[in-house]
Design a protein around this motif. Structure first.
Motif, PDB file in Angstrom:
ATOM      1  N   LEU A 275       0.697  -1.100  -0.100  1.00  0.00           N
ATOM      2  CA  LEU A 275      -0.028  -0.006  -0.075  1.00  0.00           C
ATOM      3  C   LEU A 275       0.809   1.099  -0.152  1.00  0.00           C
ATOM      4  CD1 LEU A 275      -2.803  -1.295   2.443  1.00  0.00           C
ATOM      5  CD2 LEU A 275      -3.093  -0.750   0.199  1.00  0.00           C
ATOM      6  N   ILE A 276       2.014   1.269   0.773  1.00  0.00           N
ATOM      7  CA  ILE A 276       2.859   2.607   1.316  1.00  0.00           C
ATOM      8  C   ILE A 276       3.400   2.548  -0.358  1.00  0.00           C
ATOM      9  CG2 ILE A 276       4.971   3.196   1.688  1.00  0.00           C
ATOM     10  CD1 ILE A 276       2.821   3.916   3.641  1.00  0.00           C
ATOM     11  N   ILE A 407       1.342  -1.506 -10.539  1.00  0.00           N
ATOM     12  CA  ILE A 407       0.176  -1.670 -10.270  1.00  0.00           C
ATOM     13  C   ILE A 407      -0.557  -0.120  -9.833  1.00  0.00           C
ATOM     14  CG2 ILE A 407      -1.834  -2.636  -8.846  1.00  0.00           C
ATOM     15  CD1 ILE A 407      -0.077  -5.384  -8.724  1.00  0.00           C
ATOM     16  N   GLY A 408       0.240   0.398  -8.672  1.00  0.00           N
ATOM     17  CA  GLY A 408      -0.215   1.666  -8.261  1.00  0.00           C
ATOM     18  C   GLY A 408      -0.079   2.720  -9.341  1.00  0.00           C
ATOM     19  N   THR A 409       0.922   2.855  -9.884  1.00  0.00           N
ATOM     20  CA  THR A 409       0.923   3.965 -11.192  1.00  0.00           C
ATOM     21  C   THR A 409      -0.152   3.578 -12.185  1.00  0.00           C
ATOM     22  OG1 THR A 409       3.464   3.914 -10.827  1.00  0.00           O
ATOM     23  CG2 THR A 409       2.611   4.669 -12.949  1.00  0.00           C
ATOM     24  N   ALA A 410      -0.036   2.550 -12.550  1.00  0.00           N
ATOM     25  CA  ALA A 410      -1.237   2.201 -13.635  1.00  0.00           C
ATOM     26  C   ALA A 410      -2.450   2.621 -13.037  1.00  0.00           C
ATOM     27  CB  ALA A 410      -1.447   0.599 -13.873  1.00  0.00           C
ATOM     28  N   MET A 455      -5.982   7.751  -3.276  1.00  0.00           N
ATOM     29  CA  MET A 455      -4.775   7.670  -2.390  1.00  0.00           C
ATOM     30  C   MET A 455      -5.010   8.016  -1.084  1.00  0.00           C
ATOM     31  SD  MET A 455      -2.355   9.379  -5.233  1.00  0.00           S
ATOM     32  CE  MET A 455      -0.811   9.560  -4.318  1.00  0.00           C
ATOM     33  N   LEU A 456      -6.015   8.963  -0.838  1.00  0.00           N
ATOM     34  CA  LEU A 456      -6.365   8.993   0.766  1.00  0.00           C
ATOM     35  C   LEU A 456      -7.053   7.770   1.523  1.00  0.00           C
ATOM     36  CD1 LEU A 456      -6.648  11.129   3.074  1.00  0.00           C
ATOM     37  CD2 LEU A 456      -9.081  11.882   1.982  1.00  0.00           C
ATOM     38  N   VAL A 457      -7.963   7.067   0.597  1.00  0.00           N
ATOM     39  CA  VAL A 457      -8.534   6.125   0.935  1.00  0.00           C
ATOM     40  C   VAL A 457      -7.574   4.803   1.296  1.00  0.00           C
ATOM     41  CG1 VAL A 457     -10.165   4.199   0.311  1.00  0.00           C
ATOM     42  CG2 VAL A 457     -10.662   6.373  -0.367  1.00  0.00           C
ATOM     43  N   LEU A 458      -6.500   4.924   0.306  1.00  0.00           N
ATOM     44  CA  LEU A 458      -5.573   3.752   0.573  1.00  0.00           C
ATOM     45  C   LEU A 458      -4.682   4.288   1.743  1.00  0.00           C
ATOM     46  CD1 LEU A 458      -4.049   3.257  -3.067  1.00  0.00           C
ATOM     47  CD2 LEU A 458      -5.453   1.817  -1.768  1.00  0.00           C
ATOM     48  N   SER A 459      -4.562   5.325   2.271  1.00  0.00           N
ATOM     49  CA  SER A 459      -3.800   5.834   3.376  1.00  0.00           C
ATOM     50  C   SER A 459      -4.585   5.357   4.715  1.00  0.00           C
ATOM     51  CB  SER A 459      -3.378   7.461   3.256  1.00  0.00           C
ATOM     52  OG  SER A 459      -3.033   7.553   2.170  1.00  0.00           O
ATOM     53  N   PHE A 460      -5.736   5.595   4.809  1.00  0.00           N
ATOM     54  CA  PHE A 460      -6.680   5.122   5.686  1.00  0.00           C
ATOM     55  C   PHE A 460      -6.539   3.526   5.805  1.00  0.00           C
ATOM     56  CE2 PHE A 460      -8.768   9.213   5.636  1.00  0.00           C
ATOM     57  CZ  PHE A 460      -8.814   9.437   6.966  1.00  0.00           C
ATOM     58  N   VAL A 461      -6.697   2.973   4.854  1.00  0.00           N
ATOM     59  CA  VAL A 461      -6.512   1.370   4.792  1.00  0.00           C
ATOM     60  C   VAL A 461      -5.241   1.001   5.536  1.00  0.00           C
ATOM     61  CG1 VAL A 461      -6.567  -0.719   3.438  1.00  0.00           C
ATOM     62  CG2 VAL A 461      -8.074   1.249   2.928  1.00  0.00           C
ATOM     63  N   THR A 462      -3.971   1.693   5.054  1.00  0.00           N
ATOM     64  CA  THR A 462      -2.732   1.364   5.617  1.00  0.00           C
ATOM     65  C   THR A 462      -2.745   1.688   7.004  1.00  0.00           C
ATOM     66  OG1 THR A 462      -2.026   2.172   3.434  1.00  0.00           O
ATOM     67  CG2 THR A 462      -0.319   1.643   5.048  1.00  0.00           C
ATOM     68  N   LEU A 463      -3.318   2.587   7.571  1.00  0.00           N
ATOM     69  CA  LEU A 463      -3.263   2.992   8.843  1.00  0.00           C
ATOM     70  C   LEU A 463      -4.129   1.814   9.838  1.00  0.00           C
ATOM     71  CD1 LEU A 463      -2.849   4.984  11.204  1.00  0.00           C
ATOM     72  CD2 LEU A 463      -5.055   6.087  10.721  1.00  0.00           C
ATOM     73  N   ILE A 464      -4.966   1.214   9.245  1.00  0.00           N
ATOM     74  CA  ILE A 464      -5.844   0.222   9.805  1.00  0.00           C
ATOM     75  C   ILE A 464      -4.718  -0.925   9.970  1.00  0.00           C
ATOM     76  CG2 ILE A 464      -7.798  -1.483   9.731  1.00  0.00           C
ATOM     77  CD1 ILE A 464      -9.285   0.657   8.104  1.00  0.00           C
TER      78      ILE A 464
END
Length: 483
Positions: A275-276, A407-410, A455-464
């Protein structure tokens, strides 16, 4: 050998490895800003010139799974000096390139050298240092890994604007020669080699599997997800990679030992790593697009905006490394992710009047957050493994990073493209008299905001995920039990 000599040898070894890693990482990121210039020089299209990055990533990606075998079969000296020679020969090829084919060949040769450096260095650290000291050592290495891409866009932009693109490669040559000479003089071996057999079938499966996945995702951003080439490559890649994984699980001497995922902390750090990496790579490509397409800044100005944050990130890396040794991974991950969430929140509503200074401060906040995570993440994952699985853990980490980056870039480029097209359509319907250039700029700005929302949503998922990391005391008990 007395303790003092051993410690001084460790320092010399580390300096030589960090220098090699810095040059390898710098070389990997130098061309990002230069691609449009090289299109004009060699009279090639954007799709063709992109192979300088895509080809490098593919060679790098397919090499990573076999690094664990190479580290068992060859000595530290042999591998490091060989990788530096590949970088040197590739740089000479690129500097002398008379046509695009020669430049691409040189780039591929460079990728062979670059593919093994970081996994090799991580494994050397596992052998040389006990788990309680690895954080601070990884922090010093993080300085090299982060500082190189930090200065690359600005340096590359300056060279392209004021000198010649050939100096992107000529400039590397003397430094590579110095590192090779130092390696011959000071580098020692840290582990015994074994006469292990190379599983050719696994090499073929990993090359096809990882190669197809990386290629498929790298083309998805430009060609679209419904393109037959993209769909075919991703499906073939997933099937062949699954066959590769099944073969590794059944093998007595696997090319890539997937038993590393039996260790919960390693598996958890791998999820966070994915995720990071997706967030980091996506921002590196999305912010320059917004700055150049949405705001009309030059490539050099875009590179300058990224510089302060990346330099702060690099200088914080040794500090967060020492903090990891003292406090453990969990508080660092949570602190870092709070910074990342704030930085993403700040760019979900971009406008024409969003200032250059605002974006620079926001990027500094993002980079402070990443400095709390990047190297501590590697250290926490590798510390969870027994020493004999260290090289496999390092190879798995780097394979994951390559795939997650592609994957992230694409995904982000696709979302940006789709939303930009949609916003352009809406804006033209609302105001038919809007100038074409203004329409393109506004659509690009709104598309960038939408991509940052993901990317904000992914950041919250990573925090979990980070909240599930055990505390330092629990990790220490696990390390003692493992040893």
């Amino acid at each position: 050998m007395n303790k003092e000599i051993t410690e001084s040898n460790k320092k010399i070894l580390l300096i030589v490895l960090i220098a090699g890693c810095f040059l390898s990482t710098l070389n990997q990121t130098l061309l990002n800003v230069a691609l449009s210039n090289l299109m004009d020089v060699f009279h090639v299209t954007a799709a063709t010139v992109q192979w300088l990055s895509t080809g490098f990533m593919l060679v790098n990606g397919v090499l990573v799974p076999i690094t664990a075998f190479l580290m068992k079969r060859f000595t530290t000296r042999q591998l490091f000096i060989s990788s530096m020679f590949f970088l040197f020969i590739g740089s000479v090829f690129c500097a002398c390139a008379m046509n695009f084919g020669m430049l691409l060949t040189g780039r591929m040769i460079q990728a062979i050298g670059a593919g093994i450096i970081i996994p090799l260095m991580m494994t050397v650290i596992l052998y040389l240092y006990p788990s309680e000291k690895r954080g601070s050592v990884m922090g010093k290495i993080g300085f090299a890994i982060i500082f190189a891409p930090a200065i690359a866009p600005t340096l590359s932009g300056f060279i392209i604007e004021y000198v010649s693109w050939r100096w992107l490669f000529i400039g590397l040559v003397p430094f590579l020669l110095i590192v090779i000479v130092l390696a011959f003089k000071y580098l020692m071996n840290v582990a015994e080699t074994t006469k292990t057999r190379l599983d050719i079938a696994s090499v073929i499966l990993s090359t096809i599997g990882f190669g197809c996945i990386l290629f498929g995702f790298s083309k998805a951003g430009s060609k679209g997800w419904d393109n037959p080439v993209v769909i075919t490559n991703i499906i073939v890649g997933i099937i062949v990679t699954t066959l590769f994984c099944l073969r590794q699980m059944k093998s007595n001497d696997p090319l890539l030992n997937l038993s590393v995922f039996k260790y919960k902390i390693f598996t958890l750090t791998s999820f966070i790593n994915i995720l990071i990496t997706m967030i980091m790579y996506a921002d590196l490509i999305l912010l320059p697009i917004f700055l150049q397409n949405g705001r009309g800044f030059t490539a050099f100005e875009a590179g300058l905006l990224l510089l302060p944050g990346a330099v702060i990130n690099a200088f914080l890396s040794p500090v967060t490394g020492r903090m990891y040794d003292k406090y453990g991974a969990k508080p660092l991950f949570i602190t870092g992710l709070l910074f990342i969430i704030i930085s993403m929140w700040g760019v979900i509503d971009l406008t024409e009047s969003t200032t250059y200074l605002y974006l620079m401060i926001r990027t500094v906040i993002l980079r402070i957050g990443l400095s709390f995570i990047s190297m501590p993440l590697n250290t926490a994952g590798l510390n969870a493994l027994p020493r004999e699985l260290g090289s496999h853990g390092s190879a798995v980490n780097n394979t994951i990073r390559q795939l997650a980056g592609a994957i992230g870039t694409a995904v982000v480029i696709t979302l940006y493209t789709v939303q930009t097209t949609s916003h352009a359509s809406e804006l033209s319907m609302e105001n038919e008299n809007i100038p074409t250039m203004q329409l393109a700029k506004l659509a690009s700005i709104f598309g960038s905001s939408d991509a940052y929302l993901l990317m904000l949503v992914l950041s919250f998922v990573t925090l979990i995920f980070a909240c599930f990391m055990p505390k330092k005391t629990a990790i220490q008990k696990n390390v003692i039990k493992k040893q």
